[in-house]
Design an enzyme around this catalytic site. Structure first.
Site, PDB file in Angstrom:
ATOM      1  N   HIS A  58       0.846  -1.203   0.000  1.00 27.22           N
ATOM      2  CA  HIS A  58       0.000   0.000   0.000  1.00 27.22           C
ATOM      3  C   HIS A  58       0.885   1.258   0.000  1.00 27.22           C
ATOM      4  CE1 HIS A  58      -3.668   2.239   1.592  1.00 27.22           C
ATOM      5  NE2 HIS A  58      -2.685   3.082   1.896  1.00 27.22           N
ATOM      6  N   GLU A  59       1.881   1.280   0.882  1.00 30.07           N
ATOM      7  CA  GLU A  59       2.727   2.477   0.977  1.00 30.07           C
ATOM      8  C   GLU A  59       3.585   2.640  -0.284  1.00 30.07           C
ATOM      9  OE1 GLU A  59       2.015   4.575   3.091  1.00 30.07           O
ATOM     10  OE2 GLU A  59       0.861   3.321   4.458  1.00 30.07           O
ATOM     11  N   HIS A 118       1.554   4.178  -2.980  1.00 26.29           N
ATOM     12  CA  HIS A 118       1.520   5.647  -2.844  1.00 26.29           C
ATOM     13  C   HIS A 118       2.758   6.231  -3.523  1.00 26.29           C
ATOM     14  CE1 HIS A 118      -1.971   6.292  -0.434  1.00 26.29           C
ATOM     15  NE2 HIS A 118      -1.516   5.773   0.691  1.00 26.29           N
ATOM     16  N   HIS A 143      -5.586   7.074  -2.439  1.00 25.24           N
ATOM     17  CA  HIS A 143      -6.513   6.050  -1.961  1.00 25.24           C
ATOM     18  C   HIS A 143      -7.685   5.879  -2.925  1.00 25.24           C
ATOM     19  CE1 HIS A 143      -4.695   7.118   2.099  1.00 25.24           C
ATOM     20  NE2 HIS A 143      -4.266   5.923   1.767  1.00 25.24           N
TER      21      HIS A 143
END
Lengths: 649, 45
Positions: free
Chosen positions: A90-91, A94, A100
């Site tokens: 997830h990070e 980014h 998101h």
């Protein structure tokens, strides 16, 4: 939900630094996440070597990242309790340029935000973005995205959600932290124009008549047959016979013929990049136990011809006619084919043969422990909370014995989950090994048996052994000391098993019934026990940033370009150096210590430079193509004119 | 497989026996109030 501005896109491989403040487990999980990117996309990473831009992973408070390549080097925090594969993915997503999912422009069509239920001061967490800034990359809203928040994010009341799906079935899906969704990968691959992945060499579910380019081998006695799922007991593995007129597999009939009759099925020619590959497939030997399935590799013999055969592994039939999972390690560095050889045993006749399906070849190590548990639904029904089953003993590549403990109905605190834990086992190498065994990472994965490895969303948990993990009720005895000293004898393995260390909420029973965790009612668990000592010191100092040299072919033009005055002057005359924006051509203004600094936009053909992004430039390769094309055209014209002149003379 | 029972003290949890917290929960507990929960904005934003 990706950033539109191409300025923030990375060039691959992405340089990275693993800060030494990171937990050892976090370092291992980050490397595991990199491998997922390499397996499922064209995103790649390399250790930092002084590049002007990079990601520095560190352990700060919490888990966070910046969005997109800031072109200056940036930090990404994997703090306490963030060291899970899906959180790291997830990070990193980014950092790759994605926001998101629930901040998509059109999110209100798909989810409801319960504004009154959001913690005071946290409504900014639910803003959505204008589609001038972000792009959905022409993909639909994805409830399954690893970039989506879960329903109870930033809620005031523990039991009241702040975000719910308009289609209620997805309330159990949003916020999943298994792995990338298929749509996450579609977007990542679109954003970065990926056409292939780094470590997936081949895969085939035999769903189409071209059988993925596989060929029947020369000089054999029989052929493998491409067969559709039909009667009960003859279902494929891909769809388990659930779909009418779909679901195929390859079949070698050993019912008739003579002993040693052979059928060869060869892959197309493959070109490895690494030195180790893992061939992973499902098979069953439904005829005689004397039938065999042999895996061969046909390599380049040094002259370019792929004909040097090497036998790798043999699977012998037994009386178990269920689907089995197989992993075969290949060590090939030159072009090659992998070969399935069906071999008829010495028997009069049988009704059946050898079946293979869902083949995958990756350039990754094979799992060192594979535990297949049959009839899992029945086990769930017949177990009670707190009851356990033990895996067989496995050995790590270093020789440590270990096992898995499975609590099908969890513990009294979490009876709706499976608890899965890791333990050490005494083994034949114990006298030669070092004890207590520290700085090893235990990784446990429940396999999503989706036929396409890129679509698998397998939950994975890990921890690292260290000296702080002490046996309860002892005076500092390590949990990871020799199992013959600290474990209990178990006759099922004729070995001592240590106390287990695991996760009470590894996977919920509800989740187990979703996806492909219980295909054929088989649960498959992978486990690793890896030495991470080499990751204890990984930090390297950041070198002074060098100016980016990409495409600076028209430097002279940049120097002579008309300017509208130095940016420093602009900055000093204004309250906010970036308001109004002094950058031209969609450049982004960054306030660096009170001075405006332009980050110029770039496209496929042009990019902008200059203090104010006022100079349009052409990429070197594009310019090369233009110059080359022009020169070629001129030469062609000269040749044609001279030929015409000669013929008219 | 033989299904057995283990004494409770033989099982220890890597995650303190709790449900895995998601990113917003981890960051709130750490006292962070980042943009959208886990996005660090460049200083000028």
């Amino acid at each position: 939900n990706g950033l539109r501005n191409e300025f923030y896109r990375w060039k691959f491989p992405v340089p990275y630094i693993l800060g030494d403040d990171l937990e050892l487990n976090a370092k291992g999980v980050i490397l595991e996440a990199f491998e997922m990117f390499r397996l499922k996309s064209c995103v790649d990473f390399k250790p930092y070597e002084g590049e002007s831009t990079y990601i520095r992973f560190l352990k700060d408070d919490g888990c966070w990242s910046m969005v997109g390549d800031q072109q200056t080097g940036q930090n990404l925090s994997i703090g306490l309790r963030c060291d899970y594969k899906a959180i790291v993915e997830h990070e990193i997503l980014h950092a790759m340029g994605f926001y998101h999912e629930q901040s998509r422009t059109d999110r209100d069509d798909y989810v409801t935000i319960w504004w009154d239920e959001i913690l005071s001061g946290h409504t900014h967490n639910f803003v959505k973005y204008d589609d001038k800034l972000i792009s959905d990359l022409n993909t639909p809203y994805d409830y399954e995205s690893v970039m989506h928040y879960e329903p109870f994010s930033f809620n005031k009341n523990q039991s009241i959600p702040t975000i719910t799906a308009k289609i209620p079935a997805f309330n159990d899906i949003i916020g999943q932290r298994l792995d990338f969704s298929s749509m996450d990968l579609e977007r990542l691959n679109r954003m970065y124009n990926c056409t292939s992945t780094h470590t997936l060499l081949d895969q085939c579910a035999f769903e189409f008549p071209n059988i993925c380019g596989m060929v029947q081998g020369p000089g054999d006695d029989a052929d493998w047959v491409h067969k559709k799922s039909s009667l009960a007991g003859q279902e494929d593995h891909t769809l388990v016979g659930r779909c009418k007129d779909a679901g195929s597999f390859m079949y070698f009939d050993t019912g008739s013929g003579k002993a040693e009759d052979t059928a060869l099925l060869e892959s197309r020619i493959l070109y490895p990049k690494r030195t180790q590959q893992c061939l992973h497939f499902f098979y069953k030997i439904s005829g005689s136990p004397s039938d065999k399935l042999v895996i061969w590799v046909r390599k380049d013999n040094g002259t370019g011809a792929v004909n040097k055969l090497v036998k790798v592994k043999t699977f012998q039939g037994d009386n178990d006619q269920n689907w089995k999972i197989a992993h075969v390690t290949l060590n090939v560095q030159e072009k090659f084919r992998y070969v399935f050889q069906g071999l008829r045993g010495n028997h009069n006749s049988s009704s059946g043969g050898i079946v293979i399906d869902d083949v995958t070849l990756t350039e990754t190590p094979c799992p060192s422990a594979v535990w297949l548990i049959r009839n899992f639904s029945r086990l769930l029904q017949t177990s009670v909370s707190g009851s356990v089953i033990f895996s067989p003993r496995f050995y790590s590549s270093e020789g440590y014995g270990y096992g898995i403990t499975l609590y099908p109905r969890g513990t009294s605190s979490y009876p709706n989950y499976c608890r899965i834990a890791f333990h050490l086992c005494s083994g034949e190498n114990d006298e030669a090994l070092k004890w207590p065994v520290e700085n090893r990472q235990a990784i446990v994965t429940v396999l999503d048996q989706h036929p396409d490895i890129r679509s698998r969303m397998s939950p994975s948990r890990s921890f690292t052994t260290d000296r702080s993990q002490i046996m309860p009720g002892t005076n500092g005895t390590s949990m990871w000391d020799k199992p013959s000293l600290v474990g209990k004898f178990d006759p099922s393995c004729n070995c001592n098993r240590s106390l287990d260390w695991g996760w009470s909420t590894f996977i919920s029973h509800k989740m187990l019934r979703q996806r492909n965790f219980l295909k054929n009612d088989d649960l498959i668990i992978f486990a690793e026990f890896k030495d991470l000592t080499y990751l204890k010191h990984t930090e390297v100092p950041v070198k002074l940033a060098q100016p980016s040299a990409r495409g600076l072919i028209l430097e002279r033009q940049r120097r002579s370009a008309q300017n509208t005055g130095p940016l420093e002057a602009w900055s000093s005359n204004m309250g906010d150096a970036c308001d109004p924006n002094p950058c031209q051509n969609d450049g982004v203004c960054v306030n660096v210590k009170g001075k405006a600094s332009c980050r110029c936009a770039s496209g496929h053909t042009f990019f902008y430079t200059g203090e104010r992004c006022q100079v349009a430039q052409v990429y070197g390769n594009t310019l090369g193509m233009i110059i080359g094309g022009t020169a070629g055209t001129i030469v062609l014209i000269i040749v044609i004119v001279s030929m015409l002149t000669r013929s008219s003379m | 497989f033989s299904v057995r029972h283990l004494p409770k003290e033989d099982a220890r949890d890597a995650d303190a026996g709790e449900l895995r917290e998601d990113i917003p929960g981890i960051n709130l507990a750490a006292g962070l109030n980042l943009f959208q929960g886990d996005i660090l904005l460049p200083n000028e934003r």
